[in-house]
Design an enzyme around this catalytic site. Structure first.
Site, PDB file in Angstrom:
ATOM      1  N   HIS A  47       0.818  -1.212   0.000  1.00 44.15           N
ATOM      2  CA  HIS A  47       0.000   0.000   0.000  1.00 44.15           C
ATOM      3  C   HIS A  47       0.855   1.267   0.000  1.00 44.15           C
ATOM      4  O   HIS A  47       0.351   2.360   0.248  1.00 44.15           O
ATOM      5  CB  HIS A  47      -0.982   0.015   1.172  1.00 44.15           C
ATOM      6  CG  HIS A  47      -2.118  -0.938   0.990  1.00 44.15           C
ATOM      7  ND1 HIS A  47      -3.337  -0.565   0.486  1.00 44.15           N
ATOM      8  CD2 HIS A  47      -2.205  -2.279   1.223  1.00 44.15           C
ATOM      9  CE1 HIS A  47      -4.130  -1.621   0.429  1.00 44.15           C
ATOM     10  NE2 HIS A  47      -3.463  -2.677   0.851  1.00 44.15           N
ATOM     11  N   THR A  48       2.117   1.122  -0.289  1.00 45.96           N
ATOM     12  CA  THR A  48       3.003   2.291  -0.393  1.00 45.96           C
ATOM     13  C   THR A  48       2.979   2.898  -1.786  1.00 45.96           C
ATOM     14  O   THR A  48       3.363   4.055  -1.955  1.00 45.96           O
ATOM     15  CB  THR A  48       4.439   1.899  -0.036  1.00 45.96           C
ATOM     16  OG1 THR A  48       4.815   0.754  -0.820  1.00 45.96           O
ATOM     17  CG2 THR A  48       4.573   1.558   1.438  1.00 45.96           C
ATOM     18  N   SER A 142      -5.437  -9.143 -12.571  1.00 47.42           N
ATOM     19  CA  SER A 142      -5.957  -8.050 -13.393  1.00 47.42           C
ATOM     20  C   SER A 142      -4.834  -7.316 -14.108  1.00 47.42           C
ATOM     21  O   SER A 142      -4.962  -6.960 -15.289  1.00 47.42           O
ATOM     22  CB  SER A 142      -6.769  -7.069 -12.541  1.00 47.42           C
ATOM     23  OG  SER A 142      -5.980  -6.516 -11.505  1.00 47.42           O
ATOM     24  N   GLU A 174      -7.190   0.788 -15.125  1.00 53.53           N
ATOM     25  CA  GLU A 174      -7.777   0.201 -13.919  1.00 53.53           C
ATOM     26  C   GLU A 174      -8.374   1.270 -13.016  1.00 53.53           C
ATOM     27  O   GLU A 174      -9.444   1.085 -12.435  1.00 53.53           O
ATOM     28  CB  GLU A 174      -6.737  -0.623 -13.169  1.00 53.53           C
ATOM     29  CG  GLU A 174      -7.332  -1.413 -12.030  1.00 53.53           C
ATOM     30  CD  GLU A 174      -6.559  -2.657 -11.672  1.00 53.53           C
ATOM     31  OE1 GLU A 174      -6.884  -3.260 -10.633  1.00 53.53           O
ATOM     32  OE2 GLU A 174      -5.641  -3.043 -12.412  1.00 53.53           O
ATOM     33  N   ASP A 186       1.599  -3.074  -9.547  1.00 50.31           N
ATOM     34  CA  ASP A 186       1.216  -4.329 -10.180  1.00 50.31           C
ATOM     35  C   ASP A 186       1.529  -4.339 -11.671  1.00 50.31           C
ATOM     36  O   ASP A 186       2.111  -5.292 -12.205  1.00 50.31           O
ATOM     37  CB  ASP A 186      -0.270  -4.599  -9.967  1.00 50.31           C
ATOM     38  CG  ASP A 186      -0.630  -4.786  -8.510  1.00 50.31           C
ATOM     39  OD1 ASP A 186       0.294  -4.921  -7.686  1.00 50.31           O
ATOM     40  OD2 ASP A 186      -1.833  -4.797  -8.195  1.00 50.31           O
TER      41      ASP A 186
END
Length: 397
Positions: A47-48, A142, A174, A186
């Site tokens: 989450h950085t 995804s 996305e 990602d």
């Protein structure tokens, strides 16, 4: 123990599958090529990425494969061997956020939209997909779908997209088209990772460094444990965490939480009144510091010493970011009790997967203990496999 092996994507086999879904009765579809893009696992740095911070992912051997050809009628035809139902046809001129049919086709359709919005001359295409990347497992299925679509279209339409730019366009697809507020990690991992390395990525300037990560040579193994608890990023909780981080940065007067020095964390936290925001800020700042610690340990050849740092990361995600779940906590606690060097959840959270660093000699014991603990708790049997740092997206044929 379930295993998700990489499929042998031979071009002849891919053509045989492609030929079974010709667009119209009696029409032969001519494949112009086959492309593959991998899922990823994140070693540390959770989450950085949407806080302009640091991450350390590597590509998995599990891939999404696209067999593709151009069309001259402006139709985007999408088909997946892994999703029930037939092909979906969309007109590229009609693509726009919130106007798609929803579901998995929004990801490749969003990539086409993003490419065209950026000024790239992309027309219609036939795209057939098959994948060995587990869905809903926090392993970026995804992103693999997005990146393989972008790479295929870049080659088919001779766009010559640079990999970092490709990742940014996929992230935009996305964020805007699908509506999931994810960061850049990602897509960059799927597009840019190299075999045998972990990717150190600065998500602010997108600078990269490939760091050797050969666990087998040291008698070590990194396991991925898919809890089979599915998550959905586009739902509210992920967005709430991101909004809380942005609120923390605004309250501290910095562009992003990446700009809060670890040494000044205590002073920064004292300036925040909201306990939930304070906890989110603490996780991001300490997680960035954990990435720096892991880099230093890997470069000093102290690979075993990263285990406790991984475990610290899980505690922070569980207690401060509050995105773990009982199944993920059970993996970590059981693995450590069985002799693992370290363990933590990986990915967006609220389900998905955990990673476990073990000595290869203790892998069977750790694996058996995790499976047994899940059975005793009444959970689905987890899917467990070895994470091997693999190649990023490429053309297969």
């Amino acid at each position: 123990m379930g295993l998700c092996p990489r499929a042998p994507w031979a071009p002849r086999a891919a053509w045989a599958r492609w030929a079974r879904w010709a667009p119209r009765e009696g029409e032969r579809v001519v494949s112009e090529g086959v492309w593959a893009a991998p899922g990823r696992v994140n070693l540390i740095g959770e989450h950085t990425d949407y806080n302009d911070g640091f991450v350390m992912p590597f590509a998995l051997p599990h891939t999404t494969v696209a067999t593709a050809s151009r069309r001259d009628d402006g139709v985007l035809r999408l088909h997946s061997a892994d999703v029930p139902g037939g092909a979906v046809e969309l007109r590229v001129d009609d693509l726009a956020p919130a106007r798609g049919p929803g579901g998995w086709t929004d990801y490749p359709a969003g990539v086409v939209w993003s490419l065209r919005e950026a000024g790239h001359a992309v027309g219609g295409a036939d795209l057939h997909y098959e994948s060995t990347v587990p869905t809903g497992a926090g392993l970026s299925s995804s992103a693999a779908l997005e990146v393989v679509t972008a790479l295929a279209l870049s080659d088919l339409y001779e766009l010559g997209l640079e990999r970092r730019w490709m990742a940014r366009l996929c992230r935009r697809a996305e964020n805007v088209y699908v509506g999931a507020p994810t960061g850049i990690m990602d897509q960059t991992a799927s597009a840019c990772c190299t075999a045998g390395h972990v990717l150190y990525l600065d998500t602010r300037d997108l600078s990269q460094r490939q760091i050797p990560f050969d666990l087998a040579a040291l008698g070590l193994e990194l396991l991925v444990v898919d809890t089979r608890v599915e998550h959905a990023h586009s739902e509210g909780e992920y967005g709430k965490r991101r909004a809380g981080c942005e609120a923390g940065a605004a309250a501290l007067g910095v562009p992003a939480l990446r700009d809060v020095p670890y040494a000044a964390l205590g002073e920064a936290l004292s300036r925040l009144d909201d306990p939930e925001v304070r906890a989110l800020v603490r996780h991001i700042v300490t997680e960035n510091h954990r990435v720096e610690r892991v880099i230093a340990l890997l470069e000093a050849a102290e690979v075993r010493a990263i285990g406790p740092v991984l475990t610290e990361g899980h505690a922070s995600l569980r207690d401060d970011f509050r995105i773990s779940c009982p199944e993920l906590d059970l993996v970590v606690d059981t693995a450590l009790s069985a002799g693992a060097l370290g363990a933590r959840m990986t990915g967006g959270g609220f389900g998905g997967s955990a990673i476990v660093l073990t000595e290869r000699s203790t892998t069977p014991t750790v694996t058996k203990s995790i499976v047994s603990s899940f059975a005793s708790a009444g959970h689905k049997e987890p899917r467990i496999f070895s994470a091997i740092p693999s190649e990023g997206a490429s053309r297969v044929s």
